[in-house]
Scaffold this motif. Structure first.
Motif, mmCIF file in Angstrom:
data_model
loop_
_atom_site.group_PDB
_atom_site.id
_atom_site.type_symbol
_atom_site.label_atom_id
_atom_site.label_comp_id
_atom_site.label_asym_id
_atom_site.label_seq_id
_atom_site.Cartn_x
_atom_site.Cartn_y
_atom_site.Cartn_z
ATOM 1 N N LEU D 28 94.244 62.415 -43.267
ATOM 2 C CA LEU D 28 94.036 60.992 -43.008
ATOM 3 C C LEU D 28 95.364 60.244 -42.972
ATOM 4 C CD1 LEU D 28 90.909 60.248 -45.206
ATOM 5 C CD2 LEU D 28 91.030 60.566 -42.745
ATOM 6 N N SER D 29 96.275 60.612 -43.890
ATOM 7 C CA SER D 29 97.549 59.912 -43.953
ATOM 8 C C SER D 29 98.384 60.161 -42.707
ATOM 9 C CB SER D 29 98.332 60.369 -45.179
ATOM 10 O OG SER D 29 97.805 59.792 -46.324
ATOM 11 N N GLU D 30 98.385 61.410 -42.263
ATOM 12 C CA GLU D 30 99.161 61.713 -41.056
ATOM 13 C C GLU D 30 98.570 60.979 -39.857
ATOM 14 O OE1 GLU D 30 99.516 65.909 -40.663
ATOM 15 O OE2 GLU D 30 100.615 66.118 -42.551
ATOM 16 N N GLY D 31 97.244 60.930 -39.807
ATOM 17 C CA GLY D 31 96.619 60.174 -38.726
ATOM 18 C C GLY D 31 97.044 58.715 -38.749
ATOM 19 N N LYS D 32 97.107 58.171 -39.959
ATOM 20 C CA LYS D 32 97.507 56.768 -40.072
ATOM 21 C C LYS D 32 98.961 56.584 -39.669
ATOM 22 C CE LYS D 32 96.976 52.887 -43.124
ATOM 23 N NZ LYS D 32 96.556 52.452 -44.459
ATOM 24 N N ALA D 33 99.810 57.497 -40.134
ATOM 25 C CA ALA D 33 101.233 57.375 -39.827
ATOM 26 C C ALA D 33 101.467 57.510 -38.328
ATOM 27 C CB ALA D 33 102.019 58.438 -40.596
ATOM 28 N N VAL D 34 100.817 58.511 -37.713
ATOM 29 C CA VAL D 34 100.997 58.709 -36.273
ATOM 30 C C VAL D 34 100.482 57.488 -35.508
ATOM 31 C CG1 VAL D 34 100.249 60.090 -34.308
ATOM 32 C CG2 VAL D 34 100.941 61.199 -36.418
ATOM 33 N N ALA D 35 99.316 56.982 -35.933
ATOM 34 C CA ALA D 35 98.752 55.827 -35.239
ATOM 35 C C ALA D 35 99.687 54.622 -35.331
ATOM 36 C CB ALA D 35 97.388 55.483 -35.851
ATOM 37 N N THR D 36 100.246 54.404 -36.525
ATOM 38 C CA THR D 36 101.159 53.268 -36.662
ATOM 39 C C THR D 36 102.428 53.485 -35.844
ATOM 40 O OG1 THR D 36 100.435 53.403 -38.940
ATOM 41 C CG2 THR D 36 101.945 51.632 -38.377
ATOM 42 N N ALA D 37 102.881 54.726 -35.787
ATOM 43 C CA ALA D 37 104.072 55.000 -34.987
ATOM 44 C C ALA D 37 103.816 54.648 -33.529
ATOM 45 C CB ALA D 37 104.464 56.468 -35.126
ATOM 46 N N LEU D 38 102.621 54.988 -33.045
ATOM 47 C CA LEU D 38 102.311 54.690 -31.648
ATOM 48 C C LEU D 38 102.259 53.178 -31.423
ATOM 49 C CD1 LEU D 38 99.620 57.429 -31.144
ATOM 50 C CD2 LEU D 38 101.904 57.382 -30.163
ATOM 51 N N LEU D 55 109.171 58.640 -38.757
ATOM 52 C CA LEU D 55 107.850 59.273 -38.703
ATOM 53 C C LEU D 55 107.914 60.723 -39.145
ATOM 54 C CD1 LEU D 55 104.852 59.321 -37.809
ATOM 55 C CD2 LEU D 55 105.656 60.007 -35.565
ATOM 56 N N GLY D 58 108.502 61.088 -42.816
ATOM 57 C CA GLY D 58 107.268 60.743 -43.526
ATOM 58 C C GLY D 58 106.218 61.827 -43.399
ATOM 59 N N LEU D 59 106.046 62.378 -42.191
ATOM 60 C CA LEU D 59 105.048 63.440 -42.011
ATOM 61 C C LEU D 59 105.385 64.643 -42.883
ATOM 62 C CD1 LEU D 59 104.272 63.451 -38.179
ATOM 63 C CD2 LEU D 59 102.850 62.635 -40.048
#
Lengths: 93, 93, 93, 93, 93, 93, 93, 93, 93, 93, 93, 93, 93, 93
Positions: D28-38, D55, D58-59
């Motif tokens: 879930l966290s990686e999904g959030k981080a990737v989404a925010t990066a986009l 990113l 953080g990942l």
């Protein structure tokens, strides 16, 4: 399982649960308070003295509920009247 | 299952649960505090000194609740009065 | 089920649960912190040095709660005082 | 059920649960981080270098908590001290 | 229920649960990442190259946690050391 | 209950649960991705080619986690090594 | 309870649960997709062709996860290999 | 409890649960779709033809998952192969 | 388990739970109140006197519910009428 | 407990649960649809004919899922094939 | 376990739970009311008299529900008719 | 426990649960509908006739699901066919 | 456990739960109503008479549900027909 | 436990639960309705007559679901047909 064992087990279990779960609320609240303080500081840097003072008083109030839990845990581990009674009985037997 | 085993099992179980779940609150709170600090820095870079200082004080307060849980876990594993009592009894038997 | 088995099972179960669930909080918090850092960077690219430094300090604080869980797990698997006591008893029997 | 079976079952169960549930948080966290990066990239394409680097760091931090869970699972399946002890006892019997 | 049956049942149950529940996090995260990528594309079509590349790297990271779960499931079904040990014992008996 | 029955029941139960619950995540994620794609199309009709392509790649990634669950279910129903072993033993007996 | 009864009960229970709960995700996702499509149509009536086509492709993908659940249910009720095996054994006895 | 009773009870219980809970998702989704349709109509009355048509197609898709649940319930109550088998056996005995 | 043990165990368990869970609400509420106070201070620094006074009255009201829980815990540990009755009976026996 | 009693109890329990819980979804959905219709009417009073008509069609669709639950409940109470079979057997005995 | 013990245990358990959980609602509500009062004060300092008065009346109403719980707890501990009846019977025996 | 008692208990329990929980959905929905109606009235007082009429039709639809639950409860208490059958049998015995 | 004890225990448990949990809803609702009243006062100080009057009528309606719970609790503790019947039987025996 | 006791206990338990939990929904709904009424009053003081009237009609509808629960509770305590039947049987015996 004799009485002593049961009381010891109950004390151990509840000691851990009281602290483990009882710190959930204070931790979340302090996080919220600190986070709002940072937002407030960024929004109104001039009021930093009032904000910081109010924050610390608030954190102390919130921390008090965590302290209650820790106190109950310590009482259950090191000053448990039920355990003391059973130990006294076992010694006097 | 004799008394010793039950107390050992209870201590192991609660030791793990207290730390495993008790760090949930502090972790989430610290994440929130750090996230807000980053937002505040991006919004008001000039107040970075005050923000950083308030953040660290807040993180220390929050970390204290995690420390409570860790302390209870360590007490249950390495300084458990109930276990010591039972060991003493087993040795003196 | 003899004492040794029960303690071994409890240690295995709690070792897994402590790490498996205890990393939930830190993981979510780090995700939140990283996500906010990225938002902050996009909003205020000039403050990237301060943001990055604050992010890393915050991630270290959050990671510390995950480390607590991992440490408890490792203690339960490889340096478990209850298991050692039972093994010593079984060997001395 | 003899000791060996119980320990094997506990190891299997916990091995699966630790990985199966322990990857929930990191995912879930990686999904959030990737989404925010986009989102950040779409908002500030010029800062793509800084955003991408932050990113990835953080990942890596977040993935570390997933790795803890996977390591504990592998230890429980292939380097389980409790299982080894029981096997050794069964062999020496 | 003999040992073999219990271990087989535990392996089947955990194999299914690990994959069935362990893919929940990655699935939700990938959905979030893809959704944000689409939003970002609609908002900034010129940065589609960077967005697409970051999306694919992120999806790969997230998929890795689903792979961990699938690997553990496959190990439990087809390369289960506990099952192999019991089969070997049953064959050698 | 003999071994065969237990293994059959466990396989049936886990087969259903793995697919029944394992498709929850992919379904929700695909719904989110499709919904965002529609929003993006309404907002930026000119980028419909890029959006559609990214959507399909993303749906394929997400569907992969549903496929993992379906594969595990099919393995448990039609290529279950534990069931085959028990059948072979029953036949050879 | 003989083997046949247990397997029949397990099949019935899991058949119902797989469809009953497994359709929750697809239903919610389709509702979300349709709702977003309606919003998008109201916002950009000119793109109704593209929106409708994307919606139908997306609904098909989402429906596929509901189909997986329904297929597993039908297999468990009408083509259950474990049930067939037990019936064959009962007939051959 | 004989086999027949158990299978009857399991069929009754699962029949009710499959419909009772399986309609939760479709009901919520249809509510969401209808609600969005009403919002869209209020916002863009001119597109009412397209909106209404898309709504009805979407409702049909969503209703299909409720139909799956109802079909499984009806099969379990009125065309249950396991029940038929047991009845046949009881009749032939 | 004799009466005395059961009452002792129940008292220990409930003492811990009452404080451990009962402080959750007050802690969250105080965090919310403090956070809002900080926001209010940042928004209207001139009203800091009124805000601070209202905050402290409110915190006192909220803390009162935590005090109720703590009082019940203390009564259960140190002034438990049921325990006293049983002790008196045991002494008089 | 004889077969008849068990089947009666299961029918009663499931009859209540199917209606009691199965109306939760439709009720919430209808509330949402009605609420949105009111908002839409306040926003676009001129389209009240279309809005009202769409609302009633939607309410009918949603009510249909509540009807499914009610139908299953009535079948279980008044036209239960399993109960009829057992009654017939008891009468014929 | 004799009647007296069971009633004592039930009274202790429910006494703690009633206060421990029953204060959750009032605590959260008071926090919300105080927080809104602070926001209202910051927004409209001139109406502080009306706001403060309304706040105190509201807090009294909310506190009344906490008082109900505390009263029930006190009745269960110190004025429990069931306990009194049993004590009277034990004394008269 | 004889058949009659079990059926009576099941009827009582389910009667209460069906109404107690089944009114949750309608209550929440009606609250939402009324609340939206009030908002709509404040926003568009001129359309109060249409709004009020739509609100009452909607409330009637929602109330119908509460009526279903109440009807099932009344059937279970006062017109329970299973209870009547058992009473008839007991009378005829 | 004789009948009297069981009924006493059930009455105690339900008395506490009914008040402890039944006040959750009213407390939260009153908090919400008071909070909104404060917001409304800050927004429209001139309408304070109407707002205050509506607030008090609303609080009375909400408090009525808390009163229902308290009444049921008091009936169960002090006017319980089942308890009275059993006491009467015990006295008349 | 004889039949009478079981039915009494079930009636007590369900009586409390039906009111304790069944008032949750109405309480929350009334709180929401009152809160929205206050907001509407602050926004449109001129429409206070219409708003107040609609609010009271709505509160009456919502209160009706709480009344259903209270009625069922009262029926179970004071007009329970199952209890009456058992009492009659006991008296006639």
């Amino acid at each position: 399982m004799d009485s002593m064992t049961i009381i010891a087990v109950a004390s151990i279990v509840i000691a851990g649960i009281t602290t483990g779960f009882g710190t959930l609320g204070p931790a979340l609240s302090e996080g919220k308070a600190v986070a709002t303080a940072l937002t407030a500081l960024a929004q109104q840097p001039d009021a930093s003295a009032t904000i910081t003072r109010t924050l610390f008083v608030g954190l102390a109030m919130i921390e008090s509920t965590a302290i209650y839990c820790f106190v109950v845990t310590m009482i259950l581990i090191f000053a448990n009247p039920f355990w003391n009674y059973v130990i006294a009985q076992a010694a006097g037997k």
